[in-house]
Design a protein around this motif. Sequence first.
Motif, short mmCIF file in Angstrom:
data_model
loop_
_atom_site.label_atom_id
_atom_site.label_comp_id
_atom_site.label_asym_id
_atom_site.label_seq_id
_atom_site.Cartn_x
_atom_site.Cartn_y
_atom_site.Cartn_z
N ALA A 88 0.83 -1.21 0.00
CA ALA A 88 0.00 0.00 0.00
C ALA A 88 0.87 1.26 0.00
CB ALA A 88 -0.92 0.00 1.22
N LYS A 89 2.00 1.20 0.67
CA LYS A 89 2.92 2.34 0.67
C LYS A 89 3.52 2.53 -0.72
CE LYS A 89 2.29 3.09 5.04
NZ LYS A 89 1.45 4.23 5.50
N CYS A 90 3.87 1.42 -1.39
CA CYS A 90 4.38 1.49 -2.76
C CYS A 90 3.32 2.10 -3.68
CB CYS A 90 4.75 0.10 -3.27
SG CYS A 90 6.09 -0.72 -2.38
N PHE A 91 2.09 1.63 -3.55
CA PHE A 91 0.98 2.14 -4.36
C PHE A 91 0.85 3.65 -4.19
CE2 PHE A 91 -3.49 3.51 -4.19
CZ PHE A 91 -3.87 3.28 -5.51
N THR A 92 0.91 4.11 -2.94
CA THR A 92 0.70 5.53 -2.69
C THR A 92 1.87 6.36 -3.16
OG1 THR A 92 -0.71 4.96 -0.80
CG2 THR A 92 0.07 7.23 -0.94
N GLU A 93 3.08 5.85 -3.04
CA GLU A 93 4.23 6.57 -3.59
C GLU A 93 4.09 6.71 -5.10
OE1 GLU A 93 7.98 4.99 -2.36
OE2 GLU A 93 7.58 5.25 -0.22
N ASP A 94 3.69 5.63 -5.79
CA ASP A 94 3.50 5.70 -7.23
C ASP A 94 2.33 6.62 -7.59
OD1 ASP A 94 5.63 4.04 -7.67
OD2 ASP A 94 4.44 2.23 -7.97
N LEU A 95 1.29 6.58 -6.77
CA LEU A 95 0.15 7.47 -6.97
C LEU A 95 0.60 8.92 -6.88
CD1 LEU A 95 -3.16 7.31 -6.97
CD2 LEU A 95 -2.90 7.94 -4.57
N GLY A 96 1.43 9.22 -5.87
CA GLY A 96 1.93 10.58 -5.70
C GLY A 96 2.77 11.03 -6.87
N ARG A 97 3.62 10.14 -7.37
CA ARG A 97 4.43 10.50 -8.54
C ARG A 97 3.54 10.78 -9.75
NH1 ARG A 97 9.76 9.71 -10.22
NH2 ARG A 97 10.25 8.37 -8.45
N MET A 98 2.53 9.94 -9.95
CA MET A 98 1.63 10.11 -11.09
C MET A 98 0.87 11.42 -11.02
SD MET A 98 -1.40 7.57 -12.45
CE MET A 98 -2.49 7.94 -11.07
N TYR A 99 0.35 11.76 -9.84
CA TYR A 99 -0.40 13.01 -9.71
C TYR A 99 0.51 14.23 -9.88
CZ TYR A 99 -5.12 11.44 -8.61
OH TYR A 99 -6.40 10.91 -8.70
N TRP A 100 1.80 14.10 -9.52
CA TRP A 100 2.74 15.18 -9.77
C TRP A 100 3.00 15.33 -11.27
CZ3 TRP A 100 4.94 19.52 -9.28
CH2 TRP A 100 6.17 19.82 -9.87
N GLU A 101 3.25 14.22 -11.94
CA GLU A 101 3.60 14.29 -13.35
C GLU A 101 2.41 14.57 -14.25
OE1 GLU A 101 7.54 11.38 -13.13
OE2 GLU A 101 5.68 10.58 -13.99
#
Length: 278
Positions: free
Chosen positions: A138-151
């Motif tokens: 879940a932490k990996c998912f959220t880190e990737d989610l954060g990167r996607m919303y930034w980009e």
Amino acid sequence: MKKIVLTGAAGRLGSYLREPLTKLCDELVSTDIKDDVGTLYAGETYMQADLADFAAMDKVIEGADMVVHMGAFVDEGPFEQLLGPNFVGSYNVWEAASKHGVRRVVYGSSIHAVGMYPKNEFIDTEVAHRPDTFYGLAKCFTEDLGRMYWEKRGLESVHMRILSCAQVNNARALGSWLSYDDLIQLVTRCIETPVTGFAVIYGVSDNDRAPVDNSKASFLGYRPKDNAEQFAEEILANEPPMDPHDPNHMCHGGPFAGVDLGNSGLAGMNVVDDRKEN
């Protein structure tokens, strides 16, 4: 800032963040699934909300400048138990933040996103994900989610991979300890840094035995003050030698690395619930 939202405000770490956050904004909106968080600080309001309920999170986050997202189911468990608060909840926070023009989300990630790396590997903030549990996933998912919303949408986020923010009562904590004072400094730096884009930083104090490298996140200005070495003599005198073949001892994730998927990682840890009372 006018408004900061703190999720997970009823949790142990949230209890130490509430008062400092009131000093950084005109209004702190604390939120959790519990009925209340006790006496409120000056400038603080409380809104009960379920992370898995988008409408509730949309209402809480409206008008916020930043969100400090600490809310989650904070242990390993069956995937279905983590799905709502830890996976869907993160999506709801980022989607609501994006909708309302929030500048940045500061997220309580975890070492468990990379918990299967051997502890004798000095890992930095750019290593590939190696989760040790569904909780770590879940932490990996959220880190990737954060990167996607930034980009894709320009929403900044800083992901604090916290190692162990609890009393030092075992040998692993000599390297992984994050003191409450250093936690407060870390969150403050993540909020006050002028520009972050998407960033990852390890939440750890200035321990002699720290097993992670924050040099690529130095622009955040986090300079921890505390060192777990002060506890080393007593801890090591009372613990048997570690087994280098046991993932509980050998992996960054500690007891989470050694449990079967879906089984509690906290059950193998003596975490003291010393949450702050106001």
